[in-house]
Design an enzyme around this catalytic site. Sequence first.
Site, PDB file in Angstrom:
ATOM      1  N   CYS A  59       0.817  -1.204   0.000  1.00  0.00           N
ATOM      2  CA  CYS A  59       0.000   0.000   0.000  1.00  0.00           C
ATOM      3  C   CYS A  59       0.854   1.257   0.000  1.00  0.00           C
ATOM      4  CB  CYS A  59      -0.896   0.003   1.240  1.00  0.00           C
ATOM      5  SG  CYS A  59      -1.856  -1.518   1.445  1.00  0.00           S
TER       6      CYS A  59
ATOM      7  N   ASP B 129      -3.809  -8.596   8.492  1.00  0.00           N
ATOM      8  CA  ASP B 129      -2.633  -8.462   9.354  1.00  0.00           C
ATOM      9  C   ASP B 129      -2.560  -7.070   9.970  1.00  0.00           C
ATOM     10  OD1 ASP B 129      -2.173  -7.333   6.862  1.00  0.00           O
ATOM     11  OD2 ASP B 129      -0.070  -7.912   6.770  1.00  0.00           O
TER      12      ASP B 129
ATOM     13  N   ILE C   6      13.733 -11.618 -17.389  1.00  0.00           N
ATOM     14  CA  ILE C   6      13.808 -10.848 -18.619  1.00  0.00           C
ATOM     15  C   ILE C   6      15.236 -10.905 -19.139  1.00  0.00           C
ATOM     16  CG2 ILE C   6      11.921  -9.275 -18.027  1.00  0.00           C
ATOM     17  CD1 ILE C   6      14.065  -7.164 -17.372  1.00  0.00           C
TER      18      ILE C   6
ATOM     19  N   SER D 251      11.550 -12.703  -4.104  1.00  0.00           N
ATOM     20  CA  SER D 251      12.831 -12.399  -4.729  1.00  0.00           C
ATOM     21  C   SER D 251      13.980 -12.901  -3.866  1.00  0.00           C
ATOM     22  CB  SER D 251      12.976 -10.889  -4.950  1.00  0.00           C
ATOM     23  OG  SER D 251      13.359 -10.251  -3.741  1.00  0.00           O
ATOM     24  N   GLY D 252      15.188 -12.868  -4.422  1.00  0.00           N
ATOM     25  CA  GLY D 252      16.385 -13.291  -3.702  1.00  0.00           C
ATOM     26  C   GLY D 252      17.181 -12.140  -3.124  1.00  0.00           C
TER      27      GLY D 252
END
EC number: 6.3.5.4
Length: 670
Positions: free
Chosen positions: A2, A123, A317, A389-390
């Site tokens: 948000c 949450d 990509i 993600s890493g």
Amino acid sequence: MCGITGIAWTAREKNISPRILRRMTDVLSHRGPDDSGGYHSDMPGKSFLLNDPNTTADFQPVSDIGAALGHRRLSIIDLGTGHQPLSNEDGSVWIAFNGEIYNYQELRKELIQQGHQFKTESDTEVIVHLYEEQGAACVERLRGMFAFAIWDERRQRLFLARDRIGQKPLFYRETADSLSFASELKSLLQLPDAGRTVDPHAIDLFLAYQYVPHPWSILKGYQKLPPAHLAIYEEGKLTVERYWKPPYEHPASNPQFPFKTSQQWSDALRETLTESVKIRMRSDVPLGAFLSGGIDSTIIAGLMQSMSDRPVHTFSIGFPVKQFDERSYAREAAKMLGTDHHEYVVEPEALEMLPRLAWHYDEPFADSSAIPTMYLSQVTRQEVTVSLSGDGGDELFAGYDRYRAVALSQWFDRLPTVMRKMMTASIWQKLPASVEQKSFRRRVKRFLAGLAVPPERRYLKWVGIFDTERRHEMYAPEFREQLNTFDADQFLLDAYQLCPDRDFVTRTTATDVLTYLPCDILTKVDIASMAHSLECRSPFLDHHVAELAAAMPLNLKMHKGRGKQILTDTFSDLLPESIQTRKKMGFGVPLNHWFRNELKPLLFDVLMSQRARDRQIFNPAAVEQLISEHLKLQWDHSARLWSLLVLEMWFQTFLDPASIPDHFPETVLT
């Protein structure tokens, strides 16, 4: 995920109307396209819909002390009843929240047992009730990424907090009678009294680091709440304090991690990271993962797939330029893991992307990998709303190549004085080398040049784009005088002091965790992903994983100069052999090529324009020399030219217009 914004005031003239609150909130619509809401202490019922014209008209302020909160929502959990701002049972505590709390289900059960009543499954509501129980200490129980504002009506207190690692941003502005805050700086610029005076120190910091570090902002009077900090505004006074730092004390003195063998550390890592991935897979909307084909993203995708009963969506990509294309590795990883892989080829249009970057990043931001991150977020959002993600693996587990240089430099520091002087002699800088910045000879010369300064400043000299001497040579005399004795290096030096007792390589990784990771990597990912209303979750950045990595001995992370060894060993079952041994590839774009071809006219049209000269920041002759040396193949100044270009585009986007636009032009977003 948000966008939040708002203000607390202690004088009636700072009380804002719902109409202004709507402007502050609408400019964040990309962060939350699904819903918008407001809270105003002077409004009947307090909570209202910001898209209702009947509740956003101008009004006569009533209270001398009060607050207004605005919220834009990207629905991820509790899609039906998670509207914000949200309150406790009696409406005395209100919250605007950005982020995800991954242990909210466990906290919710505990709070219900303590007698709290919940009206949603979100949450967000957990934070409200936890604040009722524990006050500001509630942040210590939260596991996740967050930036939030709580207005406590009884205490007439505004409480702000930001997550431990700094995944979610929070700007604020303190005046004599108010404190305003927002997820992005552009929201605060919607206030009627918003100032737009550039801070010269921030420009110096930007050129040193490629970003404006916390707590500074590019504009005077605005600040960023640092990671792992909370702020309380009460009775017109603001206090800011740190509530957490990664435990980089020596492992032997840390009873939380009593491991004696490498296998014990490996088992703990497997268990902790697996659980971190598991709780980040809680979602009521489609979920996937970025997959670059590197060690970190492959491990995350592999753990996700091991816990899923259907193929996980993965995304990568590639670019037509081979040295910037990792698709073959991502394809190999996806095949081994059994994911539903999506790959795209893009031809980055820098001319189109530049103004878009300037608008979304709010401040000058010169990490050019923001371009492919923008494209990756765009194509990922076409399929899913949440992506793992890493991010964080390199900083936590010594993955960057530069840490090898840091280790090597420690050997140099133990040499006799005569040998050190010989290796740092200026004659070595006169030897010919390839124009390419990453060529072996260039790297050797850069390494030797850094050895002449103390280790902490040496590191910044290696990783920075403009060192102190070059920056001061670039500045116009009048601008240089404004800096006085300001030392941009101090931001990095202060971070080193938070980890004084470990070996210097570990201290350097800790410094990156505290500086480069939140200010560059996480800023890049947050802005790029939220520009496309995509939520990005990073399991490596769970504070349990970060604490484990902080306490871990360096020899487990780095072996024979190669980083992330324990990751490779622990998760070898998820990693193709080629990925375990591949050379690290940066997520970048061919700036060097662009500036000698497509973007060549832009260098002159923008950097050498009269408008840029009139700012009187840089010596035009110095800028022209950079351009000339680059075009004549005398030196690769592409990163420096990109930094200058980004800075000038920011000026044109945010300061030159008569007013800040309410949204980014649609013609550029298509």
